[in-house]
Design a protein around this motif. Structure first.
Motif, PDB file in Angstrom:
ATOM      1  N   ALA A  17       0.833  -1.199   0.000  1.00 33.20           N
ATOM      2  CA  ALA A  17       0.000   0.000   0.000  1.00 33.20           C
ATOM      3  C   ALA A  17       0.870   1.252   0.000  1.00 33.20           C
ATOM      4  O   ALA A  17       0.525   2.261  -0.630  1.00 33.20           O
ATOM      5  N   ILE A  18       2.018   1.186   0.645  1.00 38.26           N
ATOM      6  CA  ILE A  18       2.917   2.353   0.706  1.00 38.26           C
ATOM      7  C   ILE A  18       3.501   2.659  -0.669  1.00 38.26           C
ATOM      8  O   ILE A  18       3.515   3.817  -1.101  1.00 38.26           O
ATOM      9  N   THR A  19       3.970   1.623  -1.380  1.00 40.24           N
ATOM     10  CA  THR A  19       4.551   1.883  -2.706  1.00 40.24           C
ATOM     11  C   THR A  19       3.484   2.337  -3.692  1.00 40.24           C
ATOM     12  O   THR A  19       3.729   3.214  -4.511  1.00 40.24           O
ATOM     13  N   SER A  25       0.432   9.166  -5.667  1.00 45.64           N
ATOM     14  CA  SER A  25       0.755  10.550  -5.332  1.00 45.64           C
ATOM     15  C   SER A  25       1.521  11.229  -6.465  1.00 45.64           C
ATOM     16  O   SER A  25       1.288  12.398  -6.778  1.00 45.64           O
ATOM     17  N   ALA A  26       2.433  10.487  -7.090  1.00 40.98           N
ATOM     18  CA  ALA A  26       3.165  11.038  -8.243  1.00 40.98           C
ATOM     19  C   ALA A  26       2.186  11.361  -9.373  1.00 40.98           C
ATOM     20  O   ALA A  26       2.323  12.390 -10.047  1.00 40.98           O
ATOM     21  N   CYS A  27       1.199  10.497  -9.574  1.00 41.72           N
ATOM     22  CA  CYS A  27       0.168  10.762 -10.587  1.00 41.72           C
ATOM     23  C   CYS A  27      -0.618  12.021 -10.237  1.00 41.72           C
ATOM     24  O   CYS A  27      -0.911  12.842 -11.112  1.00 41.72           O
ATOM     25  N   GLU A  28      -0.953  12.158  -8.959  1.00 44.21           N
ATOM     26  CA  GLU A  28      -1.683  13.347  -8.504  1.00 44.21           C
ATOM     27  C   GLU A  28      -0.906  14.614  -8.844  1.00 44.21           C
ATOM     28  O   GLU A  28      -1.443  15.554  -9.425  1.00 44.21           O
ATOM     29  N   LYS A  29       0.360  14.621  -8.496  1.00 41.33           N
ATOM     30  CA  LYS A  29       1.192  15.799  -8.727  1.00 41.33           C
ATOM     31  C   LYS A  29       1.369  16.104 -10.214  1.00 41.33           C
ATOM     32  O   LYS A  29       1.531  17.248 -10.607  1.00 41.33           O
ATOM     33  N   GLY A  30       1.304  15.055 -11.047  1.00 37.90           N
ATOM     34  CA  GLY A  30       1.454  15.238 -12.486  1.00 37.90           C
ATOM     35  C   GLY A  30       0.142  15.418 -13.224  1.00 37.90           C
ATOM     36  O   GLY A  30       0.123  15.487 -14.454  1.00 37.90           O
ATOM     37  N   GLY A  31      -0.971  15.482 -12.483  1.00 34.84           N
ATOM     38  CA  GLY A  31      -2.274  15.659 -13.119  1.00 34.84           C
ATOM     39  C   GLY A  31      -2.749  14.423 -13.870  1.00 34.84           C
ATOM     40  O   GLY A  31      -3.612  14.505 -14.738  1.00 34.84           O
ATOM     41  N   GLN A  35      -4.399   7.612 -14.598  1.00 30.51           N
ATOM     42  CA  GLN A  35      -3.358   6.650 -14.218  1.00 30.51           C
ATOM     43  C   GLN A  35      -3.466   6.316 -12.733  1.00 30.51           C
ATOM     44  O   GLN A  35      -3.269   5.165 -12.332  1.00 30.51           O
ATOM     45  N   ALA A  36      -3.789   7.301 -11.919  1.00 30.42           N
ATOM     46  CA  ALA A  36      -3.978   7.054 -10.484  1.00 30.42           C
ATOM     47  C   ALA A  36      -5.090   6.032 -10.263  1.00 30.42           C
ATOM     48  O   ALA A  36      -4.938   5.100  -9.463  1.00 30.42           O
ATOM     49  N   LEU A  37      -6.188   6.183 -10.993  1.00 33.31           N
ATOM     50  CA  LEU A  37      -7.294   5.239 -10.856  1.00 33.31           C
ATOM     51  C   LEU A  37      -6.909   3.849 -11.356  1.00 33.31           C
ATOM     52  O   LEU A  37      -7.316   2.840 -10.769  1.00 33.31           O
ATOM     53  N   ARG A  38      -6.105   3.791 -12.408  1.00 36.05           N
ATOM     54  CA  ARG A  38      -5.632   2.489 -12.897  1.00 36.05           C
ATOM     55  C   ARG A  38      -4.775   1.788 -11.837  1.00 36.05           C
ATOM     56  O   ARG A  38      -4.843   0.568 -11.676  1.00 36.05           O
ATOM     57  N   LEU A  39      -3.977   2.566 -11.123  1.00 34.60           N
ATOM     58  CA  LEU A  39      -3.162   1.979 -10.063  1.00 34.60           C
ATOM     59  C   LEU A  39      -4.030   1.440  -8.924  1.00 34.60           C
ATOM     60  O   LEU A  39      -3.714   0.402  -8.330  1.00 34.60           O
ATOM     61  N   ASN A  56      -7.292   8.286  -0.118  1.00 32.22           N
ATOM     62  CA  ASN A  56      -7.179   9.753  -0.058  1.00 32.22           C
ATOM     63  C   ASN A  56      -6.319  10.303  -1.186  1.00 32.22           C
ATOM     64  O   ASN A  56      -6.639  11.330  -1.784  1.00 32.22           O
ATOM     65  N   VAL A  57      -5.233   9.610  -1.475  1.00 31.02           N
ATOM     66  CA  VAL A  57      -4.366  10.056  -2.565  1.00 31.02           C
ATOM     67  C   VAL A  57      -5.120   9.965  -3.894  1.00 31.02           C
ATOM     68  O   VAL A  57      -5.021  10.849  -4.742  1.00 31.02           O
ATOM     69  N   GLY A  58      -5.909   8.906  -4.057  1.00 34.71           N
ATOM     70  CA  GLY A  58      -6.714   8.766  -5.266  1.00 34.71           C
ATOM     71  C   GLY A  58      -7.777   9.853  -5.382  1.00 34.71           C
ATOM     72  O   GLY A  58      -7.958  10.445  -6.459  1.00 34.71           O
ATOM     73  N   VAL A  59      -8.468  10.131  -4.284  1.00 34.57           N
ATOM     74  CA  VAL A  59      -9.477  11.195  -4.283  1.00 34.57           C
ATOM     75  C   VAL A  59      -8.806  12.538  -4.580  1.00 34.57           C
ATOM     76  O   VAL A  59      -9.321  13.336  -5.364  1.00 34.57           O
ATOM     77  N   SER A  60      -7.643  12.771  -3.999  1.00 37.54           N
ATOM     78  CA  SER A  60      -6.913  14.022  -4.240  1.00 37.54           C
ATOM     79  C   SER A  60      -6.473  14.149  -5.690  1.00 37.54           C
ATOM     80  O   SER A  60      -6.495  15.242  -6.266  1.00 37.54           O
ATOM     81  N   ALA A  61      -6.068  13.036  -6.304  1.00 31.77           N
ATOM     82  CA  ALA A  61      -5.685  13.065  -7.720  1.00 31.77           C
ATOM     83  C   ALA A  61      -6.878  13.490  -8.572  1.00 31.77           C
ATOM     84  O   ALA A  61      -6.735  14.287  -9.499  1.00 31.77           O
ATOM     85  N   CYS A  62      -8.051  12.975  -8.247  1.00 31.14           N
ATOM     86  CA  CYS A  62      -9.268  13.365  -8.966  1.00 31.14           C
ATOM     87  C   CYS A  62      -9.619  14.824  -8.690  1.00 31.14           C
ATOM     88  O   CYS A  62     -10.022  15.560  -9.595  1.00 31.14           O
TER      89      CYS A  62
END
Length: 110
Positions: A17-19, A25-31, A35-39, A56-62
Motif C-alpha cells: 500500500a505504501i509503494t 501521489s506522483a500521478c496526482e502531482k502530475g495531473g 493513471q492514479a485510478l488504474r493503479l 485519499n491520494v486517489g481522491v486528491s488526484a481526482c
C-alpha cells in the motif's frame, strides 16, 4: 516515482500500500488522475489492501483535475468497503465538487 514503480513491477518486487500510494501521489502531482485510478484497480488485482491513505491520494488526484464524479465514486467505494473517510477525504471531495461548480454535491458532503 512512476518509473521506479514500473521497475519494481518488472523486477517482481513485492508492492505494498505504501509503494502504491507513492506512485498514485506522483500521478496526482502530475495531473494524471486516470493513471492514479488504474493503479487503484491494479492494487485490487494484486490483492493489496486499499487503506484510507491510499484512497485519499486517489481522491486528491481526482480533485486536482476537477474529476468530481470520480472523486465521489472513490468516496462511495470507501464507505462500501468500510474504509474510514477522514477529514482529508471530505476536504478533497468538497474541493473536487467546488472546482467543477457542483456546489449542491459539495454541500451534501459537509
Amino acid at each position: 516515482a512512476l518509473q521506479l514503480f514500473r521497475e519494481m513491477v518488472d523486477s517482481c518486487v513485492e508492492r505494498s500500500a505504501i509503494t502504491y500510494s507513492a506512485a498514485i501521489s506522483a500521478c496526482e502531482k502530475g495531473g494524471e488522475w486516470a493513471q492514479a485510478l488504474r493503479l487503484l484497480v491494479d492494487m485490487r488485482v494484486a490483492r493489496v489492501e486499499l487503506d484510507t491513505i491510499t484512497y485519499n491520494v486517489g481522491v486528491s488526484a481526482c480533485e486536482k483535475s476537477a474529476q468530481w464524479e470520480k472523486a465521489l465514486g472513490l468516496m462511495l467505494e470507501m464507505a462500501l468497503a468500510r474504509v474510514e473517510l477522514s477529514t482529508i477525504t471530505y476536504s478533497a471531495g468538497v474541493s473536487a465538487c467546488e472546482k467543477s461548480g457542483q456546489w449542491d454535491k459539495a454541500l451534501v458532503l459537509l
